[in-house]
Motif scaffolding. Structure first.
Motif, PDB file in Angstrom:
ATOM      1  N   ARG A 140       0.890  -1.186  -0.105  1.00 41.10           N
ATOM      2  CA  ARG A 140      -0.036  -0.002  -0.260  1.00 41.10           C
ATOM      3  C   ARG A 140       0.859   1.342  -0.127  1.00 41.10           C
ATOM      4  O   ARG A 140       1.969   1.118   0.188  1.00 41.10           O
ATOM      5  CB  ARG A 140      -0.869   0.190   1.061  1.00 41.10           C
ATOM      6  CG  ARG A 140      -0.259  -0.050   2.516  1.00 41.10           C
ATOM      7  CD  ARG A 140      -1.078   0.408   3.524  1.00 41.10           C
ATOM      8  NE  ARG A 140      -0.902   0.299   5.125  1.00 41.10           N
ATOM      9  CZ  ARG A 140      -0.035   1.238   5.352  1.00 41.10           C
ATOM     10  NH1 ARG A 140       0.263   2.282   4.809  1.00 41.10           N
ATOM     11  NH2 ARG A 140       0.495   1.096   6.822  1.00 41.10           N
ATOM     12  N   THR A 141       0.300   2.183  -0.274  1.00 39.10           N
ATOM     13  CA  THR A 141       0.876   3.599  -0.321  1.00 39.10           C
ATOM     14  C   THR A 141       1.486   3.879   1.155  1.00 39.10           C
ATOM     15  O   THR A 141       0.640   3.735   2.144  1.00 39.10           O
ATOM     16  CB  THR A 141       0.197   4.743  -1.018  1.00 39.10           C
ATOM     17  OG1 THR A 141      -0.862   4.783  -0.139  1.00 39.10           O
ATOM     18  CG2 THR A 141       0.066   4.506  -2.407  1.00 39.10           C
ATOM     19  N   ALA A 194       5.301  -2.464   1.724  1.00 43.75           N
ATOM     20  CA  ALA A 194       5.133  -3.817   2.027  1.00 43.75           C
ATOM     21  C   ALA A 194       4.946  -3.904   3.508  1.00 43.75           C
ATOM     22  O   ALA A 194       5.839  -3.994   4.438  1.00 43.75           O
ATOM     23  CB  ALA A 194       6.300  -4.789   1.430  1.00 43.75           C
ATOM     24  N   ILE A 195       3.815  -4.564   4.001  1.00 44.54           N
ATOM     25  CA  ILE A 195       3.506  -4.450   5.276  1.00 44.54           C
ATOM     26  C   ILE A 195       3.002  -6.065   5.653  1.00 44.54           C
ATOM     27  O   ILE A 195       2.450  -6.756   4.964  1.00 44.54           O
ATOM     28  CB  ILE A 195       2.258  -3.731   5.542  1.00 44.54           C
ATOM     29  CG1 ILE A 195       2.298  -2.204   5.155  1.00 44.54           C
ATOM     30  CG2 ILE A 195       1.947  -3.841   7.070  1.00 44.54           C
ATOM     31  CD1 ILE A 195       3.258  -1.346   5.815  1.00 44.54           C
ATOM     32  N   ILE A 216       8.182  -3.929   6.054  1.00 47.37           N
ATOM     33  CA  ILE A 216       9.344  -4.778   5.626  1.00 47.37           C
ATOM     34  C   ILE A 216       9.815  -4.665   4.242  1.00 47.37           C
ATOM     35  O   ILE A 216      10.847  -4.984   3.937  1.00 47.37           O
ATOM     36  CB  ILE A 216       8.628  -6.340   5.798  1.00 47.37           C
ATOM     37  CG1 ILE A 216       7.573  -6.634   4.742  1.00 47.37           C
ATOM     38  CG2 ILE A 216       8.254  -6.916   7.066  1.00 47.37           C
ATOM     39  CD1 ILE A 216       7.267  -8.202   4.306  1.00 47.37           C
ATOM     40  N   GLY A 217       9.122  -3.751   3.711  1.00 43.62           N
ATOM     41  CA  GLY A 217       9.836  -3.422   2.158  1.00 43.62           C
ATOM     42  C   GLY A 217       9.317  -1.891   1.793  1.00 43.62           C
ATOM     43  O   GLY A 217       8.316  -1.368   2.463  1.00 43.62           O
ATOM     44  N   LEU A 218      10.054  -1.375   1.156  1.00 46.86           N
ATOM     45  CA  LEU A 218       9.921   0.030   0.571  1.00 46.86           C
ATOM     46  C   LEU A 218      10.269   0.116  -1.052  1.00 46.86           C
ATOM     47  O   LEU A 218      11.367  -0.267  -1.296  1.00 46.86           O
ATOM     48  CB  LEU A 218      10.306   1.196   1.273  1.00 46.86           C
ATOM     49  CG  LEU A 218      10.750   2.623   0.704  1.00 46.86           C
ATOM     50  CD1 LEU A 218       9.393   3.270   0.752  1.00 46.86           C
ATOM     51  CD2 LEU A 218      11.692   3.138   1.508  1.00 46.86           C
ATOM     52  N   GLN A 226       6.798  -7.842  -5.894  1.00 47.33           N
ATOM     53  CA  GLN A 226       5.586  -7.150  -5.475  1.00 47.33           C
ATOM     54  C   GLN A 226       5.722  -5.455  -5.411  1.00 47.33           C
ATOM     55  O   GLN A 226       4.875  -4.934  -6.127  1.00 47.33           O
ATOM     56  CB  GLN A 226       4.964  -7.690  -4.337  1.00 47.33           C
ATOM     57  CG  GLN A 226       4.635  -9.316  -4.202  1.00 47.33           C
ATOM     58  CD  GLN A 226       3.848  -9.372  -2.839  1.00 47.33           C
ATOM     59  OE1 GLN A 226       3.244  -8.998  -2.305  1.00 47.33           O
ATOM     60  NE2 GLN A 226       4.705 -10.508  -2.429  1.00 47.33           N
ATOM     61  N   LEU A 227       6.690  -5.262  -4.907  1.00 42.85           N
ATOM     62  CA  LEU A 227       6.975  -3.681  -4.953  1.00 42.85           C
ATOM     63  C   LEU A 227       6.986  -3.197  -5.932  1.00 42.85           C
ATOM     64  O   LEU A 227       6.532  -2.243  -6.645  1.00 42.85           O
ATOM     65  CB  LEU A 227       7.972  -3.421  -3.809  1.00 42.85           C
ATOM     66  CG  LEU A 227       7.607  -3.631  -2.339  1.00 42.85           C
ATOM     67  CD1 LEU A 227       9.021  -3.564  -1.575  1.00 42.85           C
ATOM     68  CD2 LEU A 227       6.620  -2.433  -1.838  1.00 42.85           C
TER      69      LEU A 227
END
Length: 181
Positions: free
Chosen positions: A5-6, A60-61, A67-69, A102-103
């Motif tokens: 999500r944003t 990434a949540i 857990i990711g950006l 995914q990101l």
């Protein structure tokens, strides 16, 4: 389950803590943990969301934890409106779990569908095979070399500039069916 999500205002403190963690996990980011401590505040990071026409961040949540950006940014000058710059990081505890894919997919979709950019650029260190393989898998091509991309602990790391062209997407051809056999 991981969700993408944003970035939102309420993520600012968790986002800051995430940056502090990942900055010390890899030498390939453009900043160190010390850089985060000295140059950023949660409020400063949160202010980025006010300019979603210039900067967009996807998180990434997993279980309420970042857990990711991935980030996409572009220059405000009209002559640069058709291009964007990409950056990504993933918590080392989640490497190999397709979080980066995914990101990257979400970010490319945003660039194409929201900003309508013609291309996305990114930089990657020569010895960062994991990132290079991810970018290549998604159609990024090497278009240039950096003798010095970043300097880590006094050591210069060379790198490559990569580019994904979004203007000339392959079109699916319909098979023509002959009525006459």
């Amino acid at each position: 389950m991981v969700s993408i999500r944003t970035f939102e205002w309420e993520d600012a403190n968790e986002f800051y803590n995430y940056l502090m963690k990942v900055a010390d996990q890899t030498p390939y980011l453009s900043f160190s943990g010390e850089d985060v401590r000295v140059r950023f505040t949660p409020e400063m990071l949160a202010s980025q969301i006010e300019n979603d026409h210039l900067n967009i961040s996807f998180l990434a949540i997993d279980r309420q934890k970042i857990i990711g950006l991935s980030q996409l940014s572009r220059n405000p000058l009209p002559r640069f409106a058709n291009r964007a710059e990409f950056a990504i990081s993933v918590d080392k505890d989640y490497w190999g779990k397709h979080i980066g894919s995914q990101l990257l997919e979400k970010t490319i979709q945003w660039g194409e569908n929201r900003w309508h950019v013609g291309g996305i650029y990114l930089d990657v260190a020569n010895d960062n095979e994991r990132a290079f393989n991810l970018y290549s898998k998604y159609g990024f091509k090497i278009i240039g070399e950096y003798p010095i991309l970043i300097t880590v602990d006094g050591r210069d790391l060379a790198g490559k500039m990569m580019y994904k062209d979004l203007r000339n997407k392959p079109r699916v051809r319909k098979r023509s069916v002959s009525r006459y056999k």
